[in-house]
Each structure stands twice: as C-alpha cells, then as structure tokens.
Enzyme design. Structure first.
Site, short mmCIF file in Angstrom:
data_model
loop_
_atom_site.label_atom_id
_atom_site.label_comp_id
_atom_site.label_asym_id
_atom_site.label_seq_id
_atom_site.Cartn_x
_atom_site.Cartn_y
_atom_site.Cartn_z
N ASP A 10 -2.14 1.23 9.69
CA ASP A 10 -0.86 1.92 9.86
C ASP A 10 0.12 1.05 10.65
O ASP A 10 -0.30 0.27 11.51
CB ASP A 10 -1.12 3.24 10.60
CG ASP A 10 0.01 4.23 10.40
OD1 ASP A 10 0.98 3.91 9.67
OD2 ASP A 10 -0.06 5.32 10.99
N HIS A 27 4.43 -4.53 4.37
CA HIS A 27 3.22 -4.38 3.55
C HIS A 27 2.65 -5.74 3.18
O HIS A 27 1.44 -5.93 3.10
CB HIS A 27 3.53 -3.57 2.29
CG HIS A 27 3.91 -2.15 2.58
ND1 HIS A 27 3.21 -1.37 3.48
CD2 HIS A 27 4.91 -1.36 2.11
CE1 HIS A 27 3.77 -0.16 3.54
NE2 HIS A 27 4.80 -0.13 2.72
N LEU A 121 -20.47 -9.46 2.55
CA LEU A 121 -19.72 -8.30 3.05
C LEU A 121 -19.31 -7.47 1.85
O LEU A 121 -19.03 -8.03 0.80
CB LEU A 121 -18.46 -8.78 3.80
CG LEU A 121 -17.47 -7.69 4.25
CD1 LEU A 121 -17.98 -7.00 5.51
CD2 LEU A 121 -16.08 -8.27 4.53
C1 FPP Z 1 0.76 2.07 6.46
O1 FPP Z 1 1.94 1.59 7.02
C2 FPP Z 1 0.30 1.24 5.35
C3 FPP Z 1 0.26 1.61 4.04
C4 FPP Z 1 0.67 2.92 3.56
C5 FPP Z 1 -0.20 0.70 2.98
C6 FPP Z 1 -1.29 -0.25 3.34
C7 FPP Z 1 -1.25 -1.37 2.39
C8 FPP Z 1 -1.45 -2.67 2.71
C9 FPP Z 1 -1.87 -3.12 4.04
C10 FPP Z 1 -1.21 -3.75 1.70
C11 FPP Z 1 -2.02 -3.70 0.47
C12 FPP Z 1 -3.48 -3.58 0.69
C13 FPP Z 1 -4.40 -4.33 0.06
C14 FPP Z 1 -5.86 -4.06 0.20
C15 FPP Z 1 -3.98 -5.44 -0.77
P1 FPP Z 1 3.22 2.50 7.01
O2 FPP Z 1 4.08 2.06 5.88
O3 FPP Z 1 2.82 3.94 6.99
O4 FPP Z 1 3.87 2.13 8.38
P2 FPP Z 1 4.85 3.02 9.25
O5 FPP Z 1 4.05 4.22 9.69
O6 FPP Z 1 5.21 2.13 10.37
O7 FPP Z 1 6.01 3.38 8.36
#
Ligand code: FPP
Length: 230
Positions: A10, A27, A121
C-alpha cells in the site's frame, strides 16, 4: 524464520503524489519493490511470498488507473519471467485473474507453466482477489457436495474449508505485512491470517526495501507465537 510471508503493498499513490508524479509512476516504482521483496525473501530462506497486486475492490478505481495497472502487469510478467527463471522462483496466481482479459491471462498462465518446476521461492500474486469471495466459493462447493449426499454436513470442519481455498497447497501464513500506515486487512487472506503475526509499517510500498523486509522478519522473530495456548 517465517515460511510464508504475505504483503499488502500500500502507498504507491501517496508516494507518487509526494513527488508530484502521476499515480502510475507510484505503481511502476511499486513493481520494482516487488522484485526487491522477492529477492529479499529468497535470500532470507522464506518459502512463499504472497503479494496483493489487485483486489476485487480495485475495479472501483478510475478506468485509466485500472488500465495502467493491467499494462504494468503485462510488462512485468514479460520482463520478469527471465528473473523468475534465473532466481528459480515459481509463480502462482490466486484470485480471479481471468477478469483481466485473455491476452494478459494467457501470458500469466504461460509464466506459471514455465516456472512450475522452480523450487527456491514461490511468488504468489493475488489478482482480482477477495478473501470473502474465496471463502464463499468453498462454502458453495461444500453445500453442493452435501446436497448431493457426497459429504455429511456435520463433517464440515476447518480442514474441509481450508482444503478448498486457493492457498490449500501453501504452508500456513506466518507473517502478514501492510505498508503505508493503514491498519486493516482489506479482504486479504482473512482465513489464512488466523494465527499470522501482523506487522504494520509506515513505509510507503515503493520505499520498502530489503532492509525494511529484514526489519519485518526481525519483528516476527521477537514475537512469541502461542497459537492460542500459553
Ligand atoms: C496500493 O497503493 C497498490 C496497489 C493497489 C497496486 C499494487 C500493484 C503493484 C505494486 C504493481 C504491480 C504488481 C505486480 C506484482 C507486478 P495505492 O494506490 O492504494 O496507494 P495509496 O493508498 O497511497 O493511494
């Protein structure tokens, strides 16, 4: 040492916002963090790393952001396949990734097939995953069996449900980490986290590096796990 570590990644959006960058940049940096966490987990001897890449609630985000996340996953699965092979990492998917369309789904399945024999892993990527839906699906399956007389309803126990979850072939979840200061589970591995140690850190996901991963492992090692006993 935990055998199975899961992460709610997050804070990508806030990381980007603080730099006056578009959310997709957060992201993208978050995807780099996945690779670092994977390396740190493998180096530490963790057997399974499960990451929450897209929740079943994430469809509520803007069309643009959903498209960006799908694009990133496609890019990641192409580019990281070689890394997964080199590092002997086996890819597994949980959730309902079919909802991302045939093209991405086929690429993901190909990566799963091509890494199936790896044993250093297991990287489990939760895509379009929701824990309550996963449990409901197990309940439906058991109810169907009971209705057909294949099982006695009284015989339905924790084991029966656990064996129908998508994580049935993984070791029990030992440690669940959530980054960025939010303190909730957000429909992630609710059943599996029954006895997991929970570690919440203020670090935003793109800043979560090997030292942060190792700090979470050290926190786990300090906790005394009693599994309800004394
Ligand atoms: C949360 O941050 C993150 C996500 C909803 C997406 C997670 C995706 C990735 C890390 C990239 C792709 C993953 C792989 C395995 C290739 P948020 O957007 O909710 O952050 P915020 O709360 O600060 O808005």
């Amino acid at each position: 040492m935990p055998r199975h570590v899961a992460i709610i990644m997050d804070g990508n959006g806030r990381w980007a916002e603080r730099r006056h960058l578009p959310r997709v940049a957060g992201h993208r940096a978050g995807a780099e963090s996945v690779r670092r966490a994977m390396q740190a987990a493998a180096d530490a001897g963790v057997e399974v790393l499960t990451v929450y890449a897209f929740s079943s609630e994430n469809w509520r985000r803007s069309e643009e952001e959903v498209a960006d996340l799908k694009g990133l996953m496609r890019y990641y699965v192409e580019r990281e396949l070689e890394t997964l092979k080199r590092e002997r990492v086996k890819l597994k998917l949980i959730g309902e990734p079919g909802a991302f369309g045939n093209d991405l789904y086929d690429r993901l399945q190909r990566a799963v097939a091509e890494t199936a024999a790896n044993d250093r892993l297991t990287l489990v990527v939760a895509l379009n995953y929701g824990s309550q839906a996963e449990i409901a699906s197990a309940a439906r399956e058991l109810a169907g069996k009971a209705a057909r007389g294949e099982i006695d309803p009284h015989a339905i126990d924790e084991q029966a449900i656990g064996s129908l979850l998508q994580t049935h072939d993984l070791p029990q979840l030992d440690l669940l980490i959530r980054t960025s200061g939010e303190v909730r589970l957000s429909n992630f591995l609710l059943w599996q986290a029954a006895y997991a140690e929970l570690v919440f850190t203020e670090t935003l996901w793109p800043d979560f590096d090997e030292a942060a991963f190792n700090a979470a492992l050290a926190e786990f090692a300090r906790r005394q796990r009693r599994f309800g006993g004394r």
